[in-house]
Design an enzyme around this catalytic site. Structure first.
Site, PDB file in Angstrom:
ATOM      1  N   ARG A 281       0.883  -1.113   0.008  1.00  0.00           N
ATOM      2  CA  ARG A 281      -0.131   0.028  -0.119  1.00  0.00           C
ATOM      3  C   ARG A 281       1.037   1.168   0.056  1.00  0.00           C
ATOM      4  O   ARG A 281       1.491   1.476   0.916  1.00  0.00           O
ATOM      5  CB  ARG A 281      -1.063   0.058   1.202  1.00  0.00           C
ATOM      6  CG  ARG A 281      -1.528   1.353   1.434  1.00  0.00           C
ATOM      7  CD  ARG A 281      -2.785   0.930   2.447  1.00  0.00           C
ATOM      8  NE  ARG A 281      -2.182   0.419   3.706  1.00  0.00           N
ATOM      9  CZ  ARG A 281      -1.641   1.476   4.620  1.00  0.00           C
ATOM     10  NH1 ARG A 281      -1.405   2.358   4.309  1.00  0.00           N
ATOM     11  NH2 ARG A 281      -1.281   0.644   5.785  1.00  0.00           N
ATOM     12  N   HIS A 285      -3.487   4.191   4.723  1.00  0.00           N
ATOM     13  CA  HIS A 285      -4.500   3.311   5.001  1.00  0.00           C
ATOM     14  C   HIS A 285      -5.871   3.800   4.662  1.00  0.00           C
ATOM     15  O   HIS A 285      -6.692   3.354   3.782  1.00  0.00           O
ATOM     16  CB  HIS A 285      -4.617   2.626   6.387  1.00  0.00           C
ATOM     17  CG  HIS A 285      -5.865   2.135   6.350  1.00  0.00           C
ATOM     18  ND1 HIS A 285      -6.146   0.806   6.227  1.00  0.00           N
ATOM     19  CD2 HIS A 285      -7.031   2.328   7.368  1.00  0.00           C
ATOM     20  CE1 HIS A 285      -7.393   0.333   6.576  1.00  0.00           C
ATOM     21  NE2 HIS A 285      -7.717   1.395   7.241  1.00  0.00           N
ATOM     22  N   TYR A 294       4.794   4.923  11.266  1.00  0.00           N
ATOM     23  CA  TYR A 294       5.051   3.546  11.538  1.00  0.00           C
ATOM     24  C   TYR A 294       5.665   3.025  10.435  1.00  0.00           C
ATOM     25  O   TYR A 294       6.033   1.843  10.170  1.00  0.00           O
ATOM     26  CB  TYR A 294       3.513   2.782  11.699  1.00  0.00           C
ATOM     27  CG  TYR A 294       2.558   2.980  10.491  1.00  0.00           C
ATOM     28  CD1 TYR A 294       2.744   2.219   9.438  1.00  0.00           C
ATOM     29  CD2 TYR A 294       1.378   3.757  10.612  1.00  0.00           C
ATOM     30  CE1 TYR A 294       1.658   2.272   8.503  1.00  0.00           C
ATOM     31  CE2 TYR A 294       0.461   3.840   9.543  1.00  0.00           C
ATOM     32  CZ  TYR A 294       0.653   3.329   8.553  1.00  0.00           C
ATOM     33  OH  TYR A 294      -0.346   3.539   7.581  1.00  0.00           O
TER      34      TYR A 294
END
Length: 395
Positions: A281, A285, A294
């Site tokens: 990805r 998100h 992260y």
């Protein structure tokens, strides 16, 4: 399949445990990043028409995602999710299906719907929840659905679609229909109990279903290694009696061929299949997420170099079916059409209040009628909070 209770199995006389560190499934791949086939690989028999339709869908989704994310940042829509970097997984798998095979999506498969023919205006009407939205404004943005295109309406809770896919496929089997269900989900959803129930039922009942996992590296902010101790998601398939394959999810040709063969097994032999598509990805998100908290930019750049759209474009150009100039022109056309459709959708009125209470019963029962009247009274009393709806009630 052998009955494990019988004696017609291979016997060993010293304990030899399977080691999850060494019992790793291989990854099916055909295209290298420069668009050339790997030595010994053979491209699937794609017609020029189908190959270019895949490319056009790639470009449309890139334009749609780019513009809609910007619109969310501008406050024009409330929420959005892009599929940047993952387009080959859903678009190329859908390209290998029959048009009447049922798609049960998670929430990052707008490419599958676009390939089936969902128009730019239909996308916009749903995202803006106006009165032309097929879902009558009852869903948050990106929760698409289309009965005409055999695309089940998306639900927000993770993994609910997996057991539903097994059940729907069982219906196909009972009816003798030569169709299958494809069920998309992320590796995070594979940590839900519904995943295990769905695969076990599919294996036992032998139904025509393809479970298609987009393993994009993260369940929102949780990396794969913190979710799965074994050999990814594909490592679970054989234990439930599913034919299983791991595929390079950024390889358009490999995804297409993997799904074509999976559909053949599902429809002809009622053999359930699990495909784990290894991808990444590139975006957040969702529009509510900040991935810089992260993961590193270095990691993202590494995967940006594996862009599935660029890889596939190079292959098309090598076939003599496409050019860089055509690519740039088509990108511009899609950007323009998305912006124009967005402006149209913004001007369409919201659905009437009554649409919140219909479609459950043939005739609205007394208790829903009472709730409708209470809602009208509340909105009229607080018209400053509900200016659009209050104005329509007064008119």
């Amino acid at each position: 399949m052998s009955d494990l209770r019988s004696f017609d199995v291979e016997l060993i006389h010293q304990p030899a445990y399977l080691d999850p560190q060494t019992s790793v499934l291989p990854t099916f791949a055909l295209l290298q990043q420069d668009g050339k086939l790997y030595p010994g690989a053979e491209a699937p028999k794609l017609s020029k028409e189908l190959a270019l339709k895949i490319q056009d869908t790639f470009l449309f989704i890139r334009a749609l995602d780019e513009r809609m994310l910007a619109s969310q940042r501008q406050g024009r829509i409330s929420f959005y999710m892009t599929e940047t970097g993952e387009e080959a997984s859903d678009i190329c798998s859908t390209a290998a299906l029959d048009s009447e095979d049922l798609i049960m999506a998670q929430y990052r498969e707008q490419g599958a719907l676009a390939f089936r023919g969902f128009s730019v205006d239909q996308f916009m009407n749903q995202i803006f929840s106006n009165e032309k939205d097929l879902g009558k404004g009852r869903q948050m943005p990106i929760h698409y659905g289309s009965r005409e295109l055999h695309y089940l309406t998306i639900s927000s809770p993770l993994a609910t679609q997996l057991p539903q896919a097994t059940g729907y496929a069982y219906g196909f089997k009972q009816q003798g229909k030569k169709n299958c269900v494809i069920c998309y989900f992320g590796e995070g959803a594979a940590s839900e109990g519904d995943f295990h129930a769905a695969l076990n039922m599919a294996g036992v009942l032998r139904v025509p279903v393809i479970f298609f996992c987009r393993n994009n590296g993260y369940a929102i902010s949780t990396p794969v290694h913190e979710q799965l101790a074994g050999d990814g998601v594909a490592g679970r398939g054989p234990g439930y009696g599913l034919k299983t394959l791991r595929v390079d999810g950024n390889d358009a040709l490999a995804v297409y061929e993997a799904t074509r063969l999976a559909r053949q097994m599902a429809v002809e032999d009622n053999q359930p299949v699990l495909i784990e598509s290894m991808t990444y990805r590139l975006g957040a998100h969702s529009s509510s997420d900040d991935p810089s908290g992260y993961r590193s930019r270095k990691e993202e750049d590494k995967w940006r170099d594996k862009d599935p759209v660029a890889r596939y474009r190079s292959w098309l150009i090598a076939q003599g079916w496409w050019t860089e100039e055509e690519d740039e022109a088509r990108q511009a056309e899609h950007r323009k059409s998305v912006v124009e459709a967005m402006k149209r959708a913004e001007k369409v009125p919201k659905p009437p209040l009554e649409d919140l209470f219909t479609d459950v019963y043939a005739e609205m029962p007394w208790h829903l009628q009472e709730q409708l009247e209470e809602a009208k009274t509340h909105i009229q009393k607080h018209a400053d909070v509900y200016p659009v709806t209050a104005g329509r009630l007064q008119s």
